[in-house]
Motif scaffolding. Structure first.
Motif, mmCIF file in Angstrom:
data_model
loop_
_atom_site.group_PDB
_atom_site.id
_atom_site.type_symbol
_atom_site.label_atom_id
_atom_site.label_comp_id
_atom_site.label_asym_id
_atom_site.label_seq_id
_atom_site.Cartn_x
_atom_site.Cartn_y
_atom_site.Cartn_z
ATOM 1 N N THR A 1 0.851 -1.186 0.000
ATOM 2 C CA THR A 1 0.000 0.000 0.000
ATOM 3 C C THR A 1 0.885 1.234 0.000
ATOM 4 O O THR A 1 1.725 1.400 0.891
ATOM 5 C CB THR A 1 -0.934 0.021 1.232
ATOM 6 N N VAL A 2 0.701 2.083 -1.003
ATOM 7 C CA VAL A 2 1.484 3.311 -1.160
ATOM 8 C C VAL A 2 0.603 4.498 -0.762
ATOM 9 O O VAL A 2 -0.534 4.599 -1.220
ATOM 10 C CB VAL A 2 1.955 3.471 -2.625
ATOM 11 N N GLU A 3 1.146 5.364 0.084
ATOM 12 C CA GLU A 3 0.475 6.603 0.489
ATOM 13 C C GLU A 3 1.279 7.768 -0.088
ATOM 14 O O GLU A 3 2.433 7.994 0.310
ATOM 15 C CB GLU A 3 0.418 6.721 2.011
ATOM 16 N N LEU A 4 0.685 8.499 -1.030
ATOM 17 C CA LEU A 4 1.380 9.618 -1.670
ATOM 18 C C LEU A 4 1.104 10.921 -0.917
ATOM 19 O O LEU A 4 0.026 11.105 -0.357
ATOM 20 C CB LEU A 4 0.937 9.753 -3.127
ATOM 21 N N PRO A 5 2.064 11.841 -0.949
ATOM 22 C CA PRO A 5 1.878 13.119 -0.254
ATOM 23 C C PRO A 5 0.935 14.056 -1.006
ATOM 24 O O PRO A 5 0.693 13.895 -2.211
ATOM 25 C CB PRO A 5 3.291 13.689 -0.204
ATOM 26 N N ARG A 6 0.423 15.056 -0.284
ATOM 27 C CA ARG A 6 -0.384 16.107 -0.918
ATOM 28 C C ARG A 6 0.429 16.747 -2.033
ATOM 29 O O ARG A 6 1.636 16.858 -1.946
ATOM 30 C CB ARG A 6 -0.761 17.184 0.090
ATOM 31 N N GLY A 7 -0.259 17.139 -3.088
ATOM 32 C CA GLY A 7 0.420 17.751 -4.220
ATOM 33 C C GLY A 7 0.896 16.745 -5.244
ATOM 34 O O GLY A 7 1.573 17.103 -6.206
ATOM 35 N N THR A 8 0.547 15.473 -5.031
ATOM 36 C CA THR A 8 0.913 14.432 -5.986
ATOM 37 C C THR A 8 -0.311 13.572 -6.285
ATOM 38 O O THR A 8 -1.288 13.575 -5.540
ATOM 39 C CB THR A 8 2.030 13.515 -5.455
ATOM 40 N N GLU A 9 -0.220 12.834 -7.376
ATOM 41 C CA GLU A 9 -1.302 11.931 -7.757
ATOM 42 C C GLU A 9 -0.712 10.763 -8.528
ATOM 43 O O GLU A 9 0.142 10.948 -9.392
ATOM 44 C CB GLU A 9 -2.310 12.677 -8.633
ATOM 45 N N ALA A 10 -1.152 9.555 -8.203
ATOM 46 C CA ALA A 10 -0.722 8.367 -8.938
ATOM 47 C C ALA A 10 -1.374 8.368 -10.318
ATOM 48 O O ALA A 10 -2.520 8.775 -10.471
ATOM 49 C CB ALA A 10 -1.116 7.112 -8.177
ATOM 50 N N ALA B 1 10.060 -8.352 -4.689
ATOM 51 C CA ALA B 1 8.919 -7.943 -5.509
ATOM 52 C C ALA B 1 8.879 -6.422 -5.481
ATOM 53 O O ALA B 1 9.231 -5.798 -4.464
ATOM 54 C CB ALA B 1 7.626 -8.520 -4.964
ATOM 55 N N THR B 2 8.455 -5.820 -6.581
ATOM 56 C CA THR B 2 8.410 -4.362 -6.676
ATOM 57 C C THR B 2 7.098 -3.920 -7.302
ATOM 58 O O THR B 2 6.713 -4.418 -8.359
ATOM 59 C CB THR B 2 9.572 -3.828 -7.551
ATOM 60 N N ALA B 3 6.433 -2.969 -6.632
ATOM 61 C CA ALA B 3 5.288 -2.287 -7.225
ATOM 62 C C ALA B 3 5.815 -0.972 -7.778
ATOM 63 O O ALA B 3 6.557 -0.257 -7.094
ATOM 64 C CB ALA B 3 4.204 -2.029 -6.185
ATOM 65 N N ILE B 4 5.461 -0.645 -9.012
ATOM 66 C CA ILE B 4 5.899 0.613 -9.617
ATOM 67 C C ILE B 4 4.682 1.508 -9.784
ATOM 68 O O ILE B 4 3.704 1.121 -10.417
ATOM 69 C CB ILE B 4 6.602 0.375 -10.965
ATOM 70 N N VAL B 5 4.774 2.700 -9.173
ATOM 71 C CA VAL B 5 3.667 3.650 -9.180
ATOM 72 C C VAL B 5 4.151 4.962 -9.801
ATOM 73 O O VAL B 5 4.919 5.700 -9.175
ATOM 74 C CB VAL B 5 3.131 3.893 -7.755
ATOM 75 N N PRO B 6 3.728 5.286 -11.024
ATOM 76 C CA PRO B 6 4.047 6.590 -11.615
ATOM 77 C C PRO B 6 3.330 7.699 -10.838
ATOM 78 O O PRO B 6 2.170 7.540 -10.438
ATOM 79 C CB PRO B 6 3.509 6.486 -13.041
ATOM 80 N N ILE B 7 4.034 8.805 -10.630
ATOM 81 C CA ILE B 7 3.520 9.909 -9.812
ATOM 82 C C ILE B 7 3.587 11.207 -10.601
ATOM 83 O O ILE B 7 4.635 11.548 -11.154
ATOM 84 C CB ILE B 7 4.345 10.059 -8.519
ATOM 85 N N HIS B 8 2.482 11.932 -10.616
ATOM 86 C CA HIS B 8 2.417 13.260 -11.232
ATOM 87 C C HIS B 8 2.447 14.306 -10.117
ATOM 88 O O HIS B 8 1.704 14.203 -9.142
ATOM 89 C CB HIS B 8 1.138 13.409 -12.052
ATOM 90 N N LEU B 9 3.309 15.323 -10.261
ATOM 91 C CA LEU B 9 3.389 16.419 -9.292
ATOM 92 C C LEU B 9 2.529 17.587 -9.748
ATOM 93 O O LEU B 9 2.513 17.919 -10.936
ATOM 94 C CB LEU B 9 4.835 16.900 -9.129
ATOM 95 N N ASP B 10 1.847 18.199 -8.802
ATOM 96 C CA ASP B 10 1.028 19.378 -9.083
ATOM 97 C C ASP B 10 1.920 20.487 -9.627
ATOM 98 O O ASP B 10 3.037 20.699 -9.144
ATOM 99 C CB ASP B 10 0.335 19.823 -7.791
ATOM 100 N N GLN B 11 1.435 21.222 -10.604
ATOM 101 C CA GLN B 11 2.238 22.292 -11.211
ATOM 102 C C GLN B 11 2.441 23.490 -10.277
ATOM 103 O O GLN B 11 3.304 24.331 -10.527
ATOM 104 C CB GLN B 11 1.618 22.749 -12.526
ATOM 105 N N ASN B 12 1.657 23.588 -9.197
ATOM 106 C CA ASN B 12 1.786 24.707 -8.262
ATOM 107 C C ASN B 12 2.757 24.443 -7.117
ATOM 108 O O ASN B 12 2.916 25.292 -6.241
ATOM 109 C CB ASN B 12 0.412 25.079 -7.697
ATOM 110 N N LEU B 13 3.412 23.289 -7.097
ATOM 111 C CA LEU B 13 4.412 23.020 -6.065
ATOM 112 C C LEU B 13 5.624 23.924 -6.276
ATOM 113 O O LEU B 13 5.978 24.251 -7.407
ATOM 114 C CB LEU B 13 4.845 21.553 -6.102
#
Length: 161
Positions: free
Chosen positions: A70-79, A111-123
């Motif tokens: 289970t991956v928990e991403l920080p605010r300002g990001t989105e999987a 084993a590896t889970a790969i999760v692409p992450i998009h950063l908010d442009q306002n960071l």
């Protein structure tokens, strides 16, 4: 014994065998699943990076049960899909991703889970974002090494972006 009595006896005996055999699953193994911190590459506001949620089976046995990362991403990001494995599921807000792996991870394997992450442009460049990931399995006998944090560094965009 007539045919009806014989059939009832056969069905009763078959049911007793099935019930005494129990469910068709294996007992949990004696495994130690260990998460390994690997920070995603730094990226600029509006950019993309990937988390490699890396899990090692320290053994001594091969896992008999599924494991979930289970991956928990920080605010300002989105999987952003596609994920690996491809059956990973993201929450509605894209900040939690669950990936299930089948039983059978051998001792001393990973084993590896790969999760692409998009950063908010306002960071803002210079920001350091912190997320986490954890592994859960009935096989794991040591919960002390099942969770780690990771950091995503937000950098200045260069002229090529």
């Amino acid at each position: 014994m007539n045919l009806m009595t014989w059939c009832k006896a056969a069905v009763t005996a078959s049911a007793a065998v099935v019930l005494s055999a129990g469910p068709a699953w294996a007992a949990p193994s004696n495994s130690d699943l260990d998460v390994v911190r690997i920070d995603p590459d730094a990226t600029f506001p509006g950019g993309e990076t990937s988390l490699h949620a890396f899990v090692a089976n320290l053994g001594p046995e091969t896992t008999n049960s599924t494991m979930t990362i289970t991956v928990e991403l920080p605010r300002g990001t989105e999987a952003k899909a596609p994920y690996f494995p491809d059956d990973c599921e993201a929450s509605g807000n894209g900040r939690r991703v669950r990936c299930e792996f089948p039983a059978g991870l051998k001792a001393r394997r990973t084993a590896t889970a790969i999760v692409p992450i998009h950063l908010d442009q306002n960071l803002r460049p210079g920001t350091v974002l912190e997320g986490s990931f954890a592994v859960h399995s009935p096989d794991d006998r040591n919960p002390l090494n099942n969770r780690t944090t990771f950091e995503i560094r937000v950098i200045e965009p260069d002229s090529s972006h």
